[in-house]
Design a protein around this motif. Structure first.
Motif, PDB file in Angstrom:
ATOM      1  N   GLU A 121       0.826  -1.210   0.000  1.00  0.00           N
ATOM      2  CA  GLU A 121       0.000   0.000   0.000  1.00  0.00           C
ATOM      3  C   GLU A 121       0.862   1.263   0.000  1.00  0.00           C
ATOM      4  N   GLU A 123       3.986   1.582  -1.263  1.00  0.00           N
ATOM      5  CA  GLU A 123       4.627   1.721  -2.573  1.00  0.00           C
ATOM      6  C   GLU A 123       3.637   2.188  -3.632  1.00  0.00           C
ATOM      7  N   GLN A 124       2.466   1.591  -3.651  1.00  0.00           N
ATOM      8  CA  GLN A 124       1.453   1.993  -4.630  1.00  0.00           C
ATOM      9  C   GLN A 124       0.967   3.411  -4.363  1.00  0.00           C
ATOM     10  N   LEU A 166       1.830  -3.256  -9.301  1.00  0.00           N
ATOM     11  CA  LEU A 166       2.603  -2.015  -9.350  1.00  0.00           C
ATOM     12  C   LEU A 166       3.220  -1.820 -10.735  1.00  0.00           C
ATOM     13  N   LEU A 203       0.538  -0.675 -13.076  1.00  0.00           N
ATOM     14  CA  LEU A 203       0.163   0.727 -12.840  1.00  0.00           C
ATOM     15  C   LEU A 203       1.175   1.686 -13.456  1.00  0.00           C
ATOM     16  N   GLN A 204       2.438   1.315 -13.421  1.00  0.00           N
ATOM     17  CA  GLN A 204       3.488   2.193 -13.938  1.00  0.00           C
ATOM     18  C   GLN A 204       3.330   2.454 -15.440  1.00  0.00           C
ATOM     19  N   TYR A 255      -5.810   2.439 -10.278  1.00  0.00           N
ATOM     20  CA  TYR A 255      -5.282   2.481  -8.906  1.00  0.00           C
ATOM     21  C   TYR A 255      -6.397   2.307  -7.876  1.00  0.00           C
ATOM     22  N   GLN A 288      -7.090  -0.712  -5.144  1.00  0.00           N
ATOM     23  CA  GLN A 288      -7.274  -0.492  -3.712  1.00  0.00           C
ATOM     24  C   GLN A 288      -8.512  -1.232  -3.190  1.00  0.00           C
TER      25      GLN A 288
END
Length: 222
Positions: free
Chosen positions: A85, A87-88, A143, A146-147, A158, A162
């Protein structure tokens, strides 16, 4: 006169024989009924013991055959969840287009960073298990996905992530971690962590409705 006495003795002996036979026959069913009662009592006792054993398994939490986690493995799971959590959240703070998403990400970094520090203060050793390793691997995959996203697509991905992750963590706490935790301080930590995760999930679901849904960020990039 002799014949009459002989006949009388014969009839008396015959009657006695019949009575004895009837008495013997009537005692056998009673014995059988007693044996059946004893057998039923033994069977009931076995069933009662079996039921008691099942109740003990139920009170123990995990079903029979399921390996329970120890405190070190539980600590590894919660640490993996908090680390993911943070890092994201840091990534979302720098990439999110919507200010509401950036605000949510800042809250994730703050709250889960604090949760990590609180756990470290417990001095409970960490030991990886298949559960914590799988959680870390899934978080790394998410992750990385997401990048590759930007703008509104990143925001939706994102927030959906969550929602998914907080649901999984709540399920882990309820079904695995709290039932297995032995250390009193670790149990207290989990009990304090649970309502915070519930609040995060509720906020993420609210944002998801406002932003609109998207495919899971852990899926292949389009």
């Amino acid at each position: 006169m002799l014949r009459r006495n002989t006949a009388t003795l014969y009839l008396t002996a015959l009657a006695t024989s019949v009575l004895l036979h009837c008495s013997s026959s009537s005692s056998e069913p009673s014995k059988t009924a007693a044996d059946e009662s004893a057998t039923m009592a033994q069977t009931s006792g076995v069933e009662a013991n079996s039921s008691a054993s099942g109740a003990t398994d139920a009170q123990g939490g995990a079903p029979s055959g399921t390996q329970s986690l120890d405190d070190a493995q539980i600590a590894a799971i919660t640490d993996a969840a908090n680390s993911a959590e943070v890092e994201q959240g840091r990534l979302a703070q720098s990439k999110a287009a919507d200010p509401r998403v950036r605000s949510f990400a800042a809250m994730m970094v703050e709250h889960h960073g604090e949760a990590r520090r609180d756990q470290q203060a417990l001095s409970v050793a960490k030991q990886d298990s298949p559960d914590s390793e799988r959680m870390s691997k899934d978080a790394d995959t998410a992750l990385s996905s997401l990048q590759q996203k930007t703008g509104a697509e990143f925001d939706r991905a994102y927030i959906q992530l969550q929602c998914e992750e907080h649901r999984k963590v709540l399920q882990e706490i309820d079904q695995k971690l709290l039932p297995a935790a032995k250390d009193p301080s670790l149990r207290a930590y989990l009990q304090e962590l649970k309502p915070k995760v519930q609040e995060h999930l509720a906020e993420a679901e609210r944002l998801q409705k406002e932003l609109g849904s998207t495919s899971s960020p852990s899926a292949s990039n389009r």
